[in-house]
Design an enzyme around this catalytic site. Structure first.
Site, PDB file in Angstrom:
ATOM      1  N   LYS A 198       9.639  13.260   6.672  1.00 53.21           N
ATOM      2  CA  LYS A 198       8.217  13.066   7.465  1.00 53.21           C
ATOM      3  C   LYS A 198       8.412  11.941   8.231  1.00 53.21           C
ATOM      4  CE  LYS A 198       3.174  13.188   6.888  1.00 53.21           C
ATOM      5  NZ  LYS A 198       2.816  11.794   7.252  1.00 53.21           N
ATOM      6  N   CYS A 216      17.402 -25.578 -23.219  1.00 56.14           N
ATOM      7  CA  CYS A 216      18.130 -26.539 -23.862  1.00 56.14           C
ATOM      8  C   CYS A 216      17.370 -27.802 -23.806  1.00 56.14           C
ATOM      9  CB  CYS A 216      19.518 -26.635 -23.706  1.00 56.14           C
ATOM     10  SG  CYS A 216      19.824 -27.489 -21.822  1.00 56.14           S
ATOM     11  N   CYS A 231      15.319 -28.268 -18.722  1.00 59.40           N
ATOM     12  CA  CYS A 231      15.761 -26.790 -18.809  1.00 59.40           C
ATOM     13  C   CYS A 231      14.778 -26.142 -19.900  1.00 59.40           C
ATOM     14  CB  CYS A 231      17.105 -27.014 -19.220  1.00 59.40           C
ATOM     15  SG  CYS A 231      17.859 -25.239 -19.503  1.00 59.40           S
ATOM     16  N   CYS A 264      24.490 -25.371 -22.835  1.00 58.61           N
ATOM     17  CA  CYS A 264      23.217 -24.844 -22.798  1.00 58.61           C
ATOM     18  C   CYS A 264      22.883 -23.409 -23.530  1.00 58.61           C
ATOM     19  CB  CYS A 264      22.634 -24.857 -21.379  1.00 58.61           C
ATOM     20  SG  CYS A 264      21.039 -24.017 -21.060  1.00 58.61           S
ATOM     21  N   ARG A 305      -1.860  12.183  19.873  1.00 66.29           N
ATOM     22  CA  ARG A 305      -2.976  12.981  19.113  1.00 66.29           C
ATOM     23  C   ARG A 305      -4.117  12.791  18.964  1.00 66.29           C
ATOM     24  NH1 ARG A 305      -4.518  12.756  13.692  1.00 66.29           N
ATOM     25  NH2 ARG A 305      -4.687  15.037  12.729  1.00 66.29           N
ATOM     26  N   ASP A 346       7.888   8.327  10.004  1.00 64.85           N
ATOM     27  CA  ASP A 346       6.684   7.473  10.175  1.00 64.85           C
ATOM     28  C   ASP A 346       6.383   7.080  11.335  1.00 64.85           C
ATOM     29  OD1 ASP A 346       4.502   6.220   9.373  1.00 64.85           O
ATOM     30  OD2 ASP A 346       5.657   4.914   7.967  1.00 64.85           O
ATOM     31  N   CYS A 377      20.458 -26.713 -14.801  1.00 65.73           N
ATOM     32  CA  CYS A 377      20.459 -27.320 -15.755  1.00 65.73           C
ATOM     33  C   CYS A 377      21.723 -27.986 -16.081  1.00 65.73           C
ATOM     34  CB  CYS A 377      20.419 -26.456 -17.092  1.00 65.73           C
ATOM     35  SG  CYS A 377      20.753 -26.881 -18.704  1.00 65.73           S
ATOM     36  N   LYS A 388       4.728  13.300  -0.395  1.00 68.51           N
ATOM     37  CA  LYS A 388       4.916  11.729   0.261  1.00 68.51           C
ATOM     38  C   LYS A 388       5.855  11.000  -0.948  1.00 68.51           C
ATOM     39  CE  LYS A 388       2.369  10.024   3.100  1.00 68.51           C
ATOM     40  NZ  LYS A 388       0.888   9.976   3.367  1.00 68.51           N
ATOM     41  N   TYR A 407       9.159  18.775  16.093  1.00 71.89           N
ATOM     42  CA  TYR A 407       9.011  19.480  15.007  1.00 71.89           C
ATOM     43  C   TYR A 407       7.933  20.712  14.820  1.00 71.89           C
ATOM     44  CZ  TYR A 407       5.470  15.756  13.994  1.00 71.89           C
ATOM     45  OH  TYR A 407       4.323  15.131  14.323  1.00 71.89           O
ATOM     46  N   ALA A 454      30.540   4.531  30.588  1.00 69.57           N
ATOM     47  CA  ALA A 454      31.021   4.291  31.840  1.00 69.57           C
ATOM     48  C   ALA A 454      30.974   5.654  32.835  1.00 69.57           C
ATOM     49  CB  ALA A 454      32.562   3.534  31.972  1.00 69.57           C
ATOM     50  N   GLU A 482      11.597  19.376   6.020  1.00 72.33           N
ATOM     51  CA  GLU A 482      11.913  18.067   7.013  1.00 72.33           C
ATOM     52  C   GLU A 482      11.639  16.877   6.554  1.00 72.33           C
ATOM     53  OE1 GLU A 482       9.644  19.120  10.564  1.00 72.33           O
ATOM     54  OE2 GLU A 482      10.410  21.305  10.471  1.00 72.33           O
TER      55      GLU A 482
HETATM   56  S1  IVH Z   1       4.119  19.006  11.113  1.00 67.98           S
HETATM   57  C1  IVH Z   1       0.596  21.454  11.305  1.00 67.98           C
HETATM   58  N1  IVH Z   1       6.137  17.777  10.625  1.00 67.98           N
HETATM   59  O1  IVH Z   1       2.492  13.786   9.733  1.00 67.98           O
HETATM   60  C2  IVH Z   1       1.810  20.666  11.152  1.00 67.98           C
HETATM   61  N2  IVH Z   1       4.477  16.479  10.927  1.00 67.98           N
HETATM   62  O2  IVH Z   1      -0.076  13.730   8.120  1.00 67.98           O
HETATM   63  C3  IVH Z   1       1.546  19.302  11.783  1.00 67.98           C
HETATM   64  N3  IVH Z   1       4.570  14.092  10.708  1.00 67.98           N
HETATM   65  O3  IVH Z   1       0.155  14.160  12.136  1.00 67.98           O
HETATM   66  C4  IVH Z   1       2.579  18.371  11.553  1.00 67.98           C
HETATM   67  N4  IVH Z   1       6.837  14.394  10.524  1.00 67.98           N
HETATM   68  O4  IVH Z   1       2.113  12.886  12.854  1.00 67.98           O
HETATM   69  C5  IVH Z   1       5.014  17.650  10.819  1.00 67.98           C
HETATM   70  N5  IVH Z   1       8.241  16.650  10.271  1.00 67.98           N
HETATM   71  C6  IVH Z   1       7.048  16.689  10.680  1.00 67.98           C
HETATM   72  C7  IVH Z   1       6.622  15.449  10.536  1.00 67.98           C
HETATM   73  C8  IVH Z   1       5.088  15.338  10.637  1.00 67.98           C
HETATM   74  C9  IVH Z   1       5.828  13.464  10.734  1.00 67.98           C
HETATM   75  C10 IVH Z   1       3.386  13.448  11.197  1.00 67.98           C
HETATM   76  C11 IVH Z   1       2.821  14.039  12.104  1.00 67.98           C
HETATM   77  C12 IVH Z   1       1.181  14.322  11.289  1.00 67.98           C
HETATM   78  C13 IVH Z   1       1.206  13.907  10.021  1.00 67.98           C
HETATM   79  C14 IVH Z   1       0.472  14.680   9.128  1.00 67.98           C
END
Ligand code: IVH
Length: 674
Positions: free
Chosen positions: A118, A414, A411, A435, A139, A120, A429, A317, A228, A36, A116
């Site tokens: 990754k 049994c 069943c 059973c 990208r 998605d 059953c 991964k 990142y 607020a 870090e």
């Molecule tokens: S670094 C040279 N950090 O993963 C470094 N990428 O397969 C470039 N991604 O195209 C990326 N989380 O879209 C980096 N913590 C992270 C990430 C990350 C997701 C993605 C990013 C990149 C793809 C690479």
């Protein structure tokens, strides 16, 4: 008369305040004012800008959403290519990665890595000039992307203007735009209610939203972004380590992921991977692995780039959570309450890191909903420790000889009739306790880990014991003798002695485990705990009316009735008496009379717990009277901090609130019988 200069100053003050609070809210997760109060600031600025439109600037927080849709996105050439990452799929790959780096750098010292999650989502580049956001781009293929400036401007965690002054004059920030799971869920629910098309997953929905030609559509989707890495930098210096650059990002109001950490060597990286994997389920965004980056920027420079992937980073991964396989057959199993469950037998397939060959289909409605036939190719999903499920059928791959799946009339255990009760989805059953299939399942449940936890008494052994007529129910287990046991196939003297010892050990239990072990329909672990807590011992539970049962939180009229009928039934009473007579014991506590030790207290759980789930910890604290909240404030009584606890822990420390580790929590809960 108000001086124009005062208006300019006031507008500037409001913009700074809004930017500051926006960043605290969206990027740092530590709001200092209420929604607020924020709205008041925003409205004050809007009013001044309406009165003095000549003072509106592009980077004003009121100007996030433009009103003119584009006809197309223009192309953007990346001055520095946006790289992708090499992948690691197991520990060995990570060890090799560090070894290659050490060989190139000719050092035996362990390497420090910034680790870090990754994300998605969709990779995005943001260009800031003199601290102002001037361009956002996708990208694309890494060399050329699309101009999505109008769209990224609508994302509230992306500052239109950087805070502070120590940023380079030109700075390209890269990161991942994502659709928070909670916002995605809300959007799909809304779409469903309106009869609109729903999206398959947050990633696709996020990518689509980001590329909308009408940025007002993007604004509705509540996207977010984690930053990142840096791209282009000119006229200015950045810190010498990646982790420090991220900290600098944060000070400029950019959002960075709270789970980033620095680890040493491949071993440290693998530890980070395992830790993040356990947190994956609970995050508000999808991740598909973790990324390790050499922390020192000078070493990154020395290592350099190999065509499209840097030598100094790798993505570890997670195992894929979905797999495709073929449904070979469907078998029907009878459960402990007589429910007949279809179980899919599939060609073994790797999903979520384990091999899957059986998947429960729950009931025939599910089979129908999936439009499933034997011979079909199916998609199997398994996330975390959740049981695998069939999520869809690839109907276009259905073979000509695919067969329909039908519920048997008798069943499988049994031969008695199978009936569907009223409009329930479950078929049962009719033989009930007679059973042998149900009998086995009840005993198996009684011995299972969360019940009496009888070591060594698995499915096969229960089957052997029932088939050899050595036992009919769980109480009979405690009458077994060594002489009887060694008559069984593959049962030597040593195993027999071990089993007898495990049976004796299992007799010392807790009341909630005992209730759970009885296998009352609809009474899972948490209901059993609630019953144990409420009644403390058997006699009051036994005497309870359905009304009293219903007064317990989370127990509704149907469950109350089921518990009541179970306890009324003669054969169940006899079984319970026999179990108690065989020596099963638990500590009795008159819970109703105890003052709840945590009454009036507010607790917060943060970070990852390893020996119990967060829900379990929450339920156990609640059983002692505590309220469990999601955010730390002056009113918080105690914070439980697991692994990788972040801002909530820091806040608790700064407010001087007591903090407990996981070990201390467990000891505390044990001590109070929770
Ligand atoms: S670094 C040279 N950090 O993963 C470094 N990428 O397969 C470039 N991604 O195209 C990326 N989380 O879209 C980096 N913590 C992270 C990430 C990350 C997701 C993605 C990013 C990149 C793809 C690479």
């Amino acid at each position: 008369m108000v001086e124009k200069a005062d208006i300019v100053a006031e507008i500037e003050r409001l913009r700074n305040a809004i930017n500051h609070h926006n960043s605290l809210y969206h990027s740092q997760d530590t709001p200092e004012i209420s929604d607020a109060e924020f709205d008041l600031l925003f409205r004050a600025l809007k009013e001044l800008e309406t009165e003095y439109p000549e003072l509106i600037s592009e980077d004003s927080p009121t100007q996030r959403v433009g009103a003119t849709p584009l006809t197309a996105h223009t192309q953007v050439a990346h001055e520095l290519p946006m790289l992708s990452l090499d992948n690691a799929f197991n520990e060995d790959d990570v060890v090799d990665f560090e070894r290659r780096i050490r060989a190139r750098l000719q050092t035996d010292d362990p390497i420090e890595f910034a680790c870090e999650p990754k994300i998605d989502g969709v990779a995005v580049s943001l260009l800031y000039e003199d601290g102002k956001l001037v361009r956002g781009a996708t990208r694309g293929d890494g060399t050329t992307g699309e101009d999505i400036t109008q769209n990224v401007r609508t994302i509230e965690s992306i500052p239109l203007r950087l805070s502070g002054t120590d940023y380079p004059r030109r700075l390209e920030v890269r990161g991942e735009v994502y659709f928070p799971r909670s916002a995605f869920k809300r959007m799909n629910e809304l779409a469903l209610a309106k009869g609109d098309r729903t999206f398959a997953n947050p990633r696709n929905a996020g990518a689509g939203s980001l590329r909308q030609l009408d940025a007002r559509m993007t604004a509705e989707r509540k996207l977010s972004m984690f930053c990142y890495s840096v791209g282009l930098v000119s006229d200015g210096d950045l810190p010498a380590r990646h982790s420090e650059i991220l900290a600098r990002f944060k000070s400029w109001g950019l959002k960075i992921n709270p789970l980033v950490a620095v680890a040493t060597g491949a071993a440290g990286c693998v530890g980070f991977f395992a830790n993040i994997l356990t947190q994956r389920e609970g995050l508000d965004y999808d991740i598909d692995g973790v990324v390790f980056k050499v922390d020192r920027m000078d070493l990154q420079q020395t290592l350099g780039v190999l065509t499209r992937t840097p030598r100094w980073a790798i993505a570890h991964k997670f195992p894929p959570e979905e797999g495709i396989t073929v449904l070979k057959n469907v078998e029907f199993q009878v459960g402990r309450t007589g429910a007949i469950t279809p179980v899919a037998r599939v060609e073994p397939v790797q999903v979520g890191g384990v091999t899957i060959s059986n998947v429960t289909l729950h009931n025939m409605d599910e089979v129908e909903r999936l439009n499933l036939m034997i011979g079909d190719s199916v998609v199997i999903h398994r996330a975390g420790d959740v049981i695998p499920k069939v999520v869809s059928v690839l109907v276009q791959k259905r073979p000509d000889d695919a067969r329909e799946i039908s519920l048997p009339t008798a069943c499988p255990a049994c031969g008695s009739e199978i009936v569907r009760v009223g409009d329930e989805v479950i078929s049962k059953c009719v033989a009930g306790k007679d059973c042998p299939g149900q009998r086995k399942e009840r005993i198996r449940h009684f011995a299972s880990r969360l019940a009496l936890d009888i070591d060594g008494l698995g499915e096969k052994l229960v089957e052997q014991l029932v088939e050899a007529d050595l036992i009919e129910n769980s109480a009979d287990l405690f009458q077994l003798s060594k002489v009887e046991l060694i008559t069984l196939d593959r049962m030597g003297e040593k195993s027999a002695i071990n089993l007898l010892a495990a049976l004796i050990k299992s007799k010392q239990t807790t009341f909630s485990k005992f209730i759970y072990a009885l296998g009352i329909e609809e009474v899972g672990e948490s209901t059993a705990r609630a019953l144990a807590l409420h009644f403390g011992d058997l006699s009051p539970l036994w005497a309870a009316t359905p009304e009293e049962l219903q007064s317990i939180p989370d127990i509704g009229p149907i469950v109350a009735q089921k518990i009541h009928s179970f306890l009324e039934e003669d054969s169940n009473r006899k079984l319970i008496e026999a179990l108690v007579a065989s020596g099963i014991r638990w500590e009795i506590f008159e819970s109703k009379n105890i003052v709840q030790v945590l009454a009036e207290q507010i607790w917060v759980i943060t970070g990852t717990l390893s020996s119990l789930t967060r829900n379990d910890a929450k339920a156990r604290l609640q059983s002692l009277g505590a309220k469990v909240s999601g955010s730390v404030s002056q009113k918080t009584s105690c914070v439980v901090a697991g692994d990788a606890a972040g801002s909530k822990l820091t806040k608790a420390q700064s407010l001087g609130i007591p903090v407990m580790g996981e070990g201390e929590l467990l000891a505390f809960l044990e001590q109070h019988n929770a």
